[in-house]
Design a protein around this motif. Structure first.
Motif, PDB file in Angstrom:
ATOM      1  N   LYS A 189       0.820  -1.224   0.000  1.00 37.98           N
ATOM      2  CA  LYS A 189       0.000   0.000   0.000  1.00 37.98           C
ATOM      3  C   LYS A 189       0.852   1.271   0.000  1.00 37.98           C
ATOM      4  O   LYS A 189       0.318   2.364   0.003  1.00 37.98           O
ATOM      5  N   ASP A 190       2.182   1.119   0.013  1.00 38.60           N
ATOM      6  CA  ASP A 190       3.121   2.247   0.042  1.00 38.60           C
ATOM      7  C   ASP A 190       2.940   3.107   1.296  1.00 38.60           C
ATOM      8  O   ASP A 190       2.991   4.320   1.242  1.00 38.60           O
ATOM      9  N   ALA A 201      10.221  -4.244  -4.587  1.00 35.35           N
ATOM     10  CA  ALA A 201      10.786  -4.046  -5.924  1.00 35.35           C
ATOM     11  C   ALA A 201       9.695  -4.179  -6.989  1.00 35.35           C
ATOM     12  O   ALA A 201       9.658  -3.401  -7.945  1.00 35.35           O
ATOM     13  N   HIS A 202       8.791  -5.138  -6.808  1.00 32.54           N
ATOM     14  CA  HIS A 202       7.664  -5.293  -7.732  1.00 32.54           C
ATOM     15  C   HIS A 202       6.756  -4.070  -7.702  1.00 32.54           C
ATOM     16  O   HIS A 202       6.231  -3.660  -8.738  1.00 32.54           O
ATOM     17  N   ASP A 261       6.342 -17.388  -1.521  1.00 34.45           N
ATOM     18  CA  ASP A 261       7.773 -17.309  -1.815  1.00 34.45           C
ATOM     19  C   ASP A 261       8.268 -15.873  -1.959  1.00 34.45           C
ATOM     20  O   ASP A 261       9.387 -15.643  -2.383  1.00 34.45           O
ATOM     21  N   ILE A 262       7.471 -14.901  -1.573  1.00 33.52           N
ATOM     22  CA  ILE A 262       7.876 -13.504  -1.736  1.00 33.52           C
ATOM     23  C   ILE A 262       8.451 -12.969  -0.425  1.00 33.52           C
ATOM     24  O   ILE A 262       7.950 -13.275   0.655  1.00 33.52           O
ATOM     25  N   THR A 263       9.525 -12.223  -0.534  1.00 36.21           N
ATOM     26  CA  THR A 263      10.120 -11.565   0.623  1.00 36.21           C
ATOM     27  C   THR A 263       9.768 -10.083   0.558  1.00 36.21           C
ATOM     28  O   THR A 263       9.364  -9.577  -0.489  1.00 36.21           O
ATOM     29  N   PRO A 264       9.919  -9.360   1.662  1.00 43.76           N
ATOM     30  CA  PRO A 264       9.597  -7.925   1.636  1.00 43.76           C
ATOM     31  C   PRO A 264      10.359  -7.158   0.551  1.00 43.76           C
ATOM     32  O   PRO A 264       9.777  -6.324  -0.137  1.00 43.76           O
ATOM     33  N   ILE A 265      11.637  -7.450   0.367  1.00 41.69           N
ATOM     34  CA  ILE A 265      12.424  -6.703  -0.619  1.00 41.69           C
ATOM     35  C   ILE A 265      11.981  -7.023  -2.047  1.00 41.69           C
ATOM     36  O   ILE A 265      11.961  -6.152  -2.910  1.00 41.69           O
ATOM     37  N   LYS A 299      11.446   4.462  -1.964  1.00 45.00           N
ATOM     38  CA  LYS A 299      11.737   4.919  -0.608  1.00 45.00           C
ATOM     39  C   LYS A 299      11.755   3.725   0.355  1.00 45.00           C
ATOM     40  O   LYS A 299      12.610   3.626   1.227  1.00 45.00           O
ATOM     41  N   ILE A 300      10.807   2.801   0.187  1.00 49.93           N
ATOM     42  CA  ILE A 300      10.765   1.624   1.048  1.00 49.93           C
ATOM     43  C   ILE A 300      11.907   0.672   0.713  1.00 49.93           C
ATOM     44  O   ILE A 300      12.457   0.026   1.609  1.00 49.93           O
TER      45      ILE A 300
END
Length: 116
Positions: free
Chosen positions: A31-32, A87-88, A79-83, A93-94
């Motif tokens: 959600k940014d 990136a997606h 299988d998704i990580t925060p980084i 900024k995050i």
């Protein structure tokens, strides 16, 4: 910034024995919500950067309440990580915040490796 509700998030983060902190982080990233991401990353659940490099599937092996694994499930791929998610979403900024906290994308294991 919209419905960020930082004050509510900070109040909830003060509770003990929080579950699904990983899901909360992924949702804030999607959600940014930069300030909420920062608040979550300052929570004791993230004392080391390892939490930021493990996917929900890998995290499940360590403890069972960091990500949601029940009838409701999680809205994110296992299988998704925060980084990778940030990136997606192209939230630079995050990305910067996560990199400063030690998040990295691990090199994938060799597909042709014969190990188990």
């Amino acid at each position: 910034m919209g419905n960020e509700h930082l004050e509510v998030t900070e109040l909830l983060l003060k509770k003990e024995n929080l579950a699904r902190v990983g899901d909360a982080l992924l949702l804030a990233i999607s959600k940014d919500y930069v300030h909420i991401v920062e608040a979550i990353l300052n929570h004791p659940a993230f004392p080391q950067c390892q939490r930021l490099t493990l996917s929900p599937l890998e995290q499940e092996l360590q403890d069972d309440d960091f990500y949601a694994y029940d009838e409701d499930g999680t809205r994110f791929s296992h299988d998704i990580t925060p980084i990778i998610l940030v990136a997606h979403c192209q939230e630079y900024k995050i990305v910067h915040i996560l990199l400063l906290k030690g998040a990295r994308i691990k090199r994938p294991h060799d597909y042709f490796c014969k190990c188990t």
